[in-house]
Each structure stands twice: as C-alpha cells, then as structure tokens.
Design an enzyme around this catalytic site. Structure first.
Site, PDB file in Angstrom:
ATOM      1  N   LYS A  88      87.775   5.345  -0.891  1.00 37.46           N
ATOM      2  CA  LYS A  88      87.769   4.992  -2.302  1.00 37.46           C
ATOM      3  C   LYS A  88      88.389   6.158  -3.065  1.00 37.46           C
ATOM      4  CE  LYS A  88      85.289   5.781  -5.751  1.00 37.46           C
ATOM      5  NZ  LYS A  88      86.380   5.850  -6.759  1.00 37.46           N
ATOM      6  N   GLU A 128      81.827  18.304  -0.768  1.00 39.04           N
ATOM      7  CA  GLU A 128      82.495  19.465  -1.342  1.00 39.04           C
ATOM      8  C   GLU A 128      82.436  19.267  -2.845  1.00 39.04           C
ATOM      9  OE1 GLU A 128      85.158  21.229  -3.434  1.00 39.04           O
ATOM     10  OE2 GLU A 128      86.621  20.169  -2.196  1.00 39.04           O
ATOM     11  N   CYS A 132      88.947  23.032  -7.540  1.00 38.60           N
ATOM     12  CA  CYS A 132      87.536  23.404  -7.392  1.00 38.60           C
ATOM     13  C   CYS A 132      87.364  24.853  -6.981  1.00 38.60           C
ATOM     14  CB  CYS A 132      86.856  22.485  -6.386  1.00 38.60           C
ATOM     15  SG  CYS A 132      87.706  22.407  -4.805  1.00 38.60           S
ATOM     16  N   GLU A 134      81.777  25.191 -15.236  1.00 42.92           N
ATOM     17  CA  GLU A 134      83.123  25.081 -14.677  1.00 42.92           C
ATOM     18  C   GLU A 134      84.039  24.456 -15.722  1.00 42.92           C
ATOM     19  OE1 GLU A 134      85.076  23.646 -10.453  1.00 42.92           O
ATOM     20  OE2 GLU A 134      83.455  22.445 -11.309  1.00 42.92           O
TER      21      GLU A 134
END
Length: 524
Positions: free
Chosen positions: A217, A295, A329, A427
């Site tokens: 997906k 992750e 990331c 972040e």
C-alpha cells in the site's frame, strides 16, 4: 560505494534537464496520464499505470483519486482508490501465491530478483522522472533514489542464496538439533511518499528473497512509483500474486491499513512512516500477534565539537539537512555546536546555503531544492520558524515561504536557538536548520538523548577518545561520525526507542521475513 557516490554527486554536478518552459498540464484519468507520458518529461505510458495490480493483473476499481504534482499543483492523473474489499482480495491473491512461491528454489528467486533489478536499471531515467513528478524532488536526487532502490533488489537477489540454518549437537548422543529458516508468509508493506521507490524495494526485496509474498500500500501522494515497479516486476517474470499493489486515497488509508493489519492471512506488517501511525498499526497487529517491523520518526541530532573540521562539518550538514528539502527521516533536525566554533560554523553554513541551494521545480536545470510535498508540510515548517523567532531565535537566512509560492519554502538557518523551541522538540521534516550552542560534551549528549525517538544521529570530532564515547552514548540506531550520508544497502537501517522495530537492508534485513524452526532429530 556506488550509492554513496551518486548521492554525493547531487552536491557536485548538474544534469541537463528539459527546457525550463516545460510544464505539466492537468487532464483526466487515463487520457491525462497518456498525455503526460508524451509530454516534455518523457514518461512512458507503459510505466505510468493507474489501476491496482493484484494477482498479476491490472484491475480497475469503481473509485479513483487524483495525484498532484507538488511543484505546480497540477493533477498528474487519477489512480485506483482501493478499499477494504480490494485489500482483502489482494491478501488472498498473495496468500494463494505464497503456497507455491515458498517452494521456489532460492536460485530461481535470486534470478527473478536480478531480472527485476536489471529492468530497473534499464528504465532508470523514466523511473526517476516519475519520482520527480509525484514527489517533487530534484531529478538528480530522483536518479540517486532509483539506483539506491534497484540496489536493494540486487542485494537481496544475492542474499536469497545465503539463508543458512544450523546443526546443533545436543547433550544426548542419539539426538541432533536442526535449525531451519522458513518464510513467514504474506507481508503487508505500507510505505511513505518521501522515497516512493526505495522504501518499497528495501522491504519487498527482502520479503521475496525469503520466500514471502507481499501486498504493497503506497503513500497516497506517490502511488505511481509503486505501480511502475509492478509493471517491471511483471516483465521480470515475478509470478502472479507475489507482488501486489493497492493504492488508496487518504480518506481510505485508515480502513485499508486496519484491514491489512487484522487480516488472518497476513503474517507480517512492515511500515515506514510517522510514529503516531506506527502505534496505531501496532495496536491492530497485536490482536493476532503478527510479526512487525517499523521504521518511524526521527529527531536526528547533528553535533559539532570544538575539535571538528568545520568545513567538513558544513559539507556534512548540507548533505544531511537539505537532501529532499529536509524531508527524510534521517536528516539532521537539531544542530548542536560547541561554543568555540559556533560563530564560525553558522557563518560558513549560511554561506554554503546561499551559494549551493536553488529552489524550484525538480525538472528545471540546476535546482537542488524542490517543493515540500503539500501545504500541510509548508505550514509545519512555517510554524516551527515562527515559534523559534517568537522565543528569541535569529533568522540567519531564509525564514519564510519562497517567492515561487505554492509548496515552496526558503531553506532556513536559525541561530540563538534554545531547547524549548518546537524545532528542537518536534521533527520538522522540511528545510529548516536550527543551531543550538553548547559548552560541554555531556551537555550535548544530554540534549541529543532527551527525546523518545532515536533513529539517526551525527557528530563531527577529530578526538579519537571522544568519537568512541559519543558514538556509544548516543541513543540512536545509526550514527554518522564525520559523515552526513549514512544510508547504504549493505548496512542495517533502523532505530531505537519509538523510532521503530527491526532492521532493513544488510544481511539482517532478510531475517525480518523468516521464522526460525527447531527440529529435534532423534533415534540416531
């Protein structure tokens, strides 16, 4: 290594691209995609697919959703909007295929993955253009991603033949212990938009090499890369049902994700994305105790000690922070610089940004910074800048939306940043570099570790003893020492704390898709 070389070349070279006047024109459905394929970007129609890919067939669904070019806002085309029924059907197709795929010899699985790799390399330029069109990243970076993506298929085509077991001599003379490694089953693969190709092959390469089948997906912002990979997998001879793709809109993402995590035929969930979404998927997977690898988000510290080579540190900072406009990331999110070199680092960092960074459409010549993925991403960067300035930070360069408008934001450097600002505690996922001043090594370590996530961390030092101390004390899964680019297919990728579970890539990546079975062989 080839991967690192190509990524570095982003900062050293420029690629001749289509004329600056070339623009994408919105149209509708398949006709629009075909028109775009013949346009100046040169995307081939056979790679720009819009249907779901299940059981080796392209299957339309009643509903579709639009995919946008983040640089212009134009509609690139429409893609199948799969729901729960389509997800269940894809899982069933993958399960049926698994019953035979797990018995395919490792040599044949290796050969098929290698053919898939070869096709990616043959179509690398077209795959890169698809990535730039749907994600906005500069074409040079997109080409780097395609190579990185393809190398995972090459790597795991080789690892497929290195799945070893063990023979154990037990305390009983007439018994032996055998350890077998077997494929876990159907894996649901849920991937992000910032690396729409590499995040798929890093997972799928390992899964297929192990003998698993997959349902992918992709992110709703970037489904075309996943579908292009399906086309090439089909051409490579990957059997029907082994690789399936079910794109869906943001509206249906929650229900489709839940369906994949709760389906009893799914044995494994692999997800890359936000920590918040990862927790939701973990909750769904827990009810049937599925194997999970994740992750998740990061908040990478980038520490520069007084002993560092400042020029080297600035080069690393540029590579780490501004790749994909800060939308990675593992990109540096918090810059911690020791007092003795603070002013020098900030000055040189600002000069490097002003000299090297050029904002614009990723297809334009010389562009190093594309758009952010959408308006929500721009708003978050803007919020972090405004919060920092309100609390006393100084804008050294940038600081606002770019004059091009839309999803573009100026690469921004902030000085006089303190620990309580949002850009230090959250972040950012954008082109914002906040720099905090510190005095002692212990202070930097404390700031770096004062978070519930720990994906990557970086530091620059010329002191060998300090290098060992800091590398061991940083609470992250990956550390860059005097290096701003750490990703490599040969090395394990993953985090600690709430940055995830498991590892991807390297010789460890395939273990995420294998079960260990102990066989006691008696009567000898």
């Amino acid at each position: 290594m080839a991967t690192r070389f190509l990524l570095r070349s982003f900062w050293a070279a420029r690629l001749a691209l289509p004329p600056a006047g070339c623009r994408l024109r919105p149209a509708s459905s398949e006709a629009q995609r075909r028109s775009y394929a013949r346009g100046p970007a040169g995307l081939p129609a056979d790679l720009l697919r819009g249907d779901s890919f299940v059981g080796g067939r392209w299957l339309p669904v009643p509903a579709t959703f639009p995919v946008y070019d983040p640089a212009s806002g134009a509609t690139l085309g429409t893609v199948a909007d799969c729901g729960v029924p389509e997800a269940r059907a894809a899982v069933r197709a993958a399960y049926d295929a698994f019953c035979s795929w797990k018995g395919v010899s490792v040599k044949e699985r290796s050969s098929l993955l290698r053919k898939w790799y070869d096709l990616m390399m043959q179509n690398k330029d077209d795959l890169a253009k698809i990535i730039t069109a749907e994600s906005g990243k500069p074409l040079k970076e997109a080409q780097g991603e395609v190579l990185y993506s393809a190398l995972f298929l090459e790597w795991f085509s080789e690892e497929a033949r290195r799945i070893y077991g063990d023979i154990i001599y037990t305390s009983a003379r007439d018994k032996r212990g055998l350890v077998l490694k077997q494929p876990i089953g159907v894996a649901a693969i849920i991937t992000p938009w910032n690396f729409p190709s590499a995040m798929i092959t890093r997972k799928v390469g390992a899964a297929l090499a192990a003998g698993c089948t997959v349902v992918v997906k992709p992110a709703e912002d970037t489904p075309y890369s996943a579908l292009a990979l399906a086309q090439l997998a089909n051409q490579a001879g990957i059997p029907p049902g082994v690789y399936n793709v079910i794109p869906c809109s943001r509206t249906k993402a929650k229900e489709v994700g839940e369906a994949l995590c709760t389906d009893p035929l799914v044995s494994k969930i692999s997800f890359t994305g936000s920590t918040a979404t990862g927790k939701i998927l973990l909750h769904h997977a827990a009810n049937s105790v599925k194997r999970v690898s994740m992750e998740l988000g990061g908040l990478a510290p980038f520490i520069v000690f007084d002993s560092a080579n400042v020029d080297q540190a600035v080069t690393g900072a540029m590579a780490s922070k501004f790749r994909n406009a800060g939308q990675t990331c593992v990109c540096a999110n918090r810059f911690l610089v020791q007092r003795g070199i603070y002013d020098s680092f900030v000055k040189k960092f600002a000069e490097a940004m002003q000299k090297s960074l050029r904002v614009g459409n990723g297809f334009e010549e010389g562009i190093t910074q594309g758009p952010l993925i959408n308006e929500k991403a721009v708003e978050k960067v803007e919020k972090h800048v405004n919060d920092a300035v309100a609390k006393g930070a100084t804008v050294v360069t940038g600081g606002k939306r770019h004059q091009r408008g839309g999803n573009f934001f100026e690469p921004t450097l902030l000085s006089n940043v303190t620990k309580g600002m949002l850009c230090i505690t959250e972040e950012t996922f954008g082109p914002l570099a906040p720099v905090v001043k510190f005095d002692k090594e212990e202070e930097a370590i404390a700031i770096a570790n004062a978070t519930d996530v720990g994906l990557a961390g970086y530091f620059y030092s010329q002191d060998p003893a300090q290098i060992w101390r800091v590398a061991e004390q940083l609470e992250v899964g990956m550390v860059g020492v005097n290096e701003g680019l750490i990703s490599s297919v040969e090395c394990p990728f993953g985090g600690v704390k709430q940055s995830g579970l498991g590892r991807e890539g390297s010789k460890y990546g395939i273990d995420e898709y294998l079960e260990v079975k102990y066989v006691c062989y008696g009567g000898l």
